[in-house]
Scaffold this motif. Structure first.
Motif, short mmCIF file in Angstrom:
data_model
loop_
_atom_site.label_atom_id
_atom_site.label_comp_id
_atom_site.label_asym_id
_atom_site.label_seq_id
_atom_site.Cartn_x
_atom_site.Cartn_y
_atom_site.Cartn_z
N HIS A 61 17.38 0.13 -4.54
CA HIS A 61 17.41 1.33 -3.70
C HIS A 61 16.02 1.91 -3.47
N HIS A 62 15.03 1.46 -4.24
CA HIS A 62 13.65 1.94 -4.03
C HIS A 62 13.08 1.44 -2.71
N PHE A 63 13.56 0.28 -2.23
CA PHE A 63 13.10 -0.20 -0.93
C PHE A 63 13.43 0.81 0.16
N GLY A 64 14.67 1.26 0.18
CA GLY A 64 15.10 2.22 1.19
C GLY A 64 14.38 3.54 1.07
N LEU A 65 14.17 4.00 -0.16
CA LEU A 65 13.46 5.26 -0.37
C LEU A 65 12.04 5.20 0.19
N LEU A 66 11.35 4.11 -0.11
CA LEU A 66 9.97 3.98 0.34
C LEU A 66 9.88 3.79 1.86
N ARG A 67 10.79 2.99 2.42
CA ARG A 67 10.76 2.80 3.87
C ARG A 67 11.05 4.10 4.61
N SER A 68 12.02 4.88 4.10
CA SER A 68 12.32 6.15 4.76
C SER A 68 11.17 7.14 4.59
N LYS A 69 10.48 7.09 3.45
CA LYS A 69 9.32 7.95 3.23
C LYS A 69 8.22 7.65 4.25
N ILE A 70 7.96 6.36 4.46
CA ILE A 70 6.95 5.95 5.43
C ILE A 70 7.35 6.37 6.85
N ALA A 71 8.64 6.18 7.18
CA ALA A 71 9.12 6.56 8.51
C ALA A 71 9.01 8.07 8.73
N GLN A 72 9.30 8.86 7.70
CA GLN A 72 9.20 10.31 7.83
C GLN A 72 7.76 10.75 8.06
N ILE A 73 6.84 10.12 7.34
CA ILE A 73 5.42 10.46 7.51
C ILE A 73 4.97 10.10 8.93
N ARG A 74 5.38 8.92 9.40
CA ARG A 74 5.01 8.52 10.77
C ARG A 74 5.60 9.47 11.81
N THR A 75 6.83 9.93 11.56
CA THR A 75 7.48 10.87 12.48
C THR A 75 6.71 12.18 12.56
N LYS A 120 5.65 18.31 6.55
CA LYS A 120 5.06 19.12 7.62
C LYS A 120 3.97 20.07 7.14
N GLY A 121 3.95 20.42 5.89
CA GLY A 121 2.94 21.33 5.37
C GLY A 121 1.64 20.65 4.99
N MET A 122 1.59 19.32 5.07
CA MET A 122 0.40 18.57 4.66
C MET A 122 -0.53 18.34 5.85
N SER A 123 -1.80 18.14 5.52
CA SER A 123 -2.77 17.81 6.57
C SER A 123 -2.66 16.32 6.90
N ASN A 124 -3.33 15.91 7.96
CA ASN A 124 -3.28 14.50 8.38
C ASN A 124 -3.90 13.58 7.34
N VAL A 125 -4.94 14.04 6.66
CA VAL A 125 -5.59 13.23 5.63
C VAL A 125 -4.64 13.03 4.45
N GLU A 126 -3.95 14.10 4.06
CA GLU A 126 -2.99 13.99 2.97
C GLU A 126 -1.83 13.07 3.35
N LEU A 127 -1.39 13.16 4.60
CA LEU A 127 -0.32 12.27 5.06
C LEU A 127 -0.75 10.82 5.01
N LEU A 128 -1.99 10.57 5.41
CA LEU A 128 -2.52 9.21 5.37
C LEU A 128 -2.57 8.69 3.95
N ALA A 129 -2.99 9.54 3.00
CA ALA A 129 -3.04 9.14 1.60
C ALA A 129 -1.63 8.87 1.06
N GLN A 130 -0.68 9.72 1.41
CA GLN A 130 0.70 9.52 0.97
C GLN A 130 1.29 8.23 1.54
N MET A 131 0.99 7.93 2.79
CA MET A 131 1.49 6.70 3.40
C MET A 131 0.87 5.49 2.73
N THR A 132 -0.41 5.58 2.40
CA THR A 132 -1.08 4.46 1.73
C THR A 132 -0.45 4.19 0.37
#
Length: 156
Positions: free
Chosen positions: A112-126, A78-90
Motif C-alpha cells: 500500500h506504500h506504492f499508492g500512498l507515494l504515487r498519490s503524494k506525488i500527484a497531489q504535489i504536482r496538482t 497548499k501552505g508550502m512554498s515551491n521550493v519546499e514542494l520540490l523537496a517533498q517531491m524529491t
C-alpha cells in the motif's frame, strides 16, 4: 550476564557475551543484544549500537522511514512554498525508488506504500499546476518548466 551460542557445524559451544565482545573488539558497556543470523556465526551487539541503528532508521535511512507514511490531501501542500514542494517531491520519488528496489530484490515491503507515494506525488504536482494556472502560465510553458526541473534534478 548474557550468553550466546556460537553455531559452527562440527560443534556447538557456549561463549559469554563479554568474551564475544572482546573477540569482536567492541567494548560491552551495558546489556548485550544477541542477533542470530542463519549461518555459521552469531553476532553480538551492545544495546547502545542497536539504539543508534534504530535512530538512523527513524531519521529516514532504513525500513522505518516507510512507517511514517500516512495518507495526505492536496490541501496539506497548499501552505508550502515551491521550493519546499520540490523537496517533498524529491523525497517521495526517492522513497518510491527504494520501494521498487525492495520489491525487485524480494525484501520486505508493504504494497500500500506504492499508492500512498504515487498519490503524494500527484497531489504535489496538482498544487504546483494550480499555482501556475493562477500565475497565467499556459500548458506548453508549464511542460517546459517541468523539463527544466527534471534536467536540474534527476529524481524528478
Amino acid at each position: 550476564f548474557v550468553f550466546c551460542v556460537c553455531l559452527s557445524p562440527p560443534q556447538a559451544r557456549v561463549v559469554s557475551a563479554r568474551k564475544a565482545s572482546a573477540v569482536a573488539g567492541t567494548p560491552l558497556r551495558s546489556k548485550a543484544v544477541l542477533s542470530v543470523s542463519r549461518g555459521a556465526r552469531v553476532v553480538v551487539r551492545a544495546a547502545e549500537e542497536e539504539a543508534k541503528t534504530e535512530g538512523a532508521a527513524a531519521a529516514g535511512a532504513g525500513p522505518d522511514a516507510f512507517a511514517l507514511l500516512m495518507p495526505t490531501k492536496a490541501a496539506d501542500w497548499k501552505g508550502m512554498s515551491n521550493v519546499e514542494l520540490l523537496a517533498q517531491m524529491t523525497t517521495a520519488k526517492k522513497m518510491l525508488f527504494e520501494l521498487r528496489m525492495r520489491q525487485s530484490t524480494r525484501k520486505e515491503y508493504k504494497g500500500h506504500h506504492f499508492g500512498l507515494l504515487r498519490s503524494k506525488i500527484a497531489q504535489i504536482r496538482t498544487v504546483k499546476r494550480e499555482r501556475e494556472v493562477t500565475e497565467g502560465v499556459n500548458k506548453r510553458d508549464s511542460r517546459k518548466i517541468k523539463r527544466e526541473e527534471k534536467d536540474a534534478n534527476m529524481y524528478l
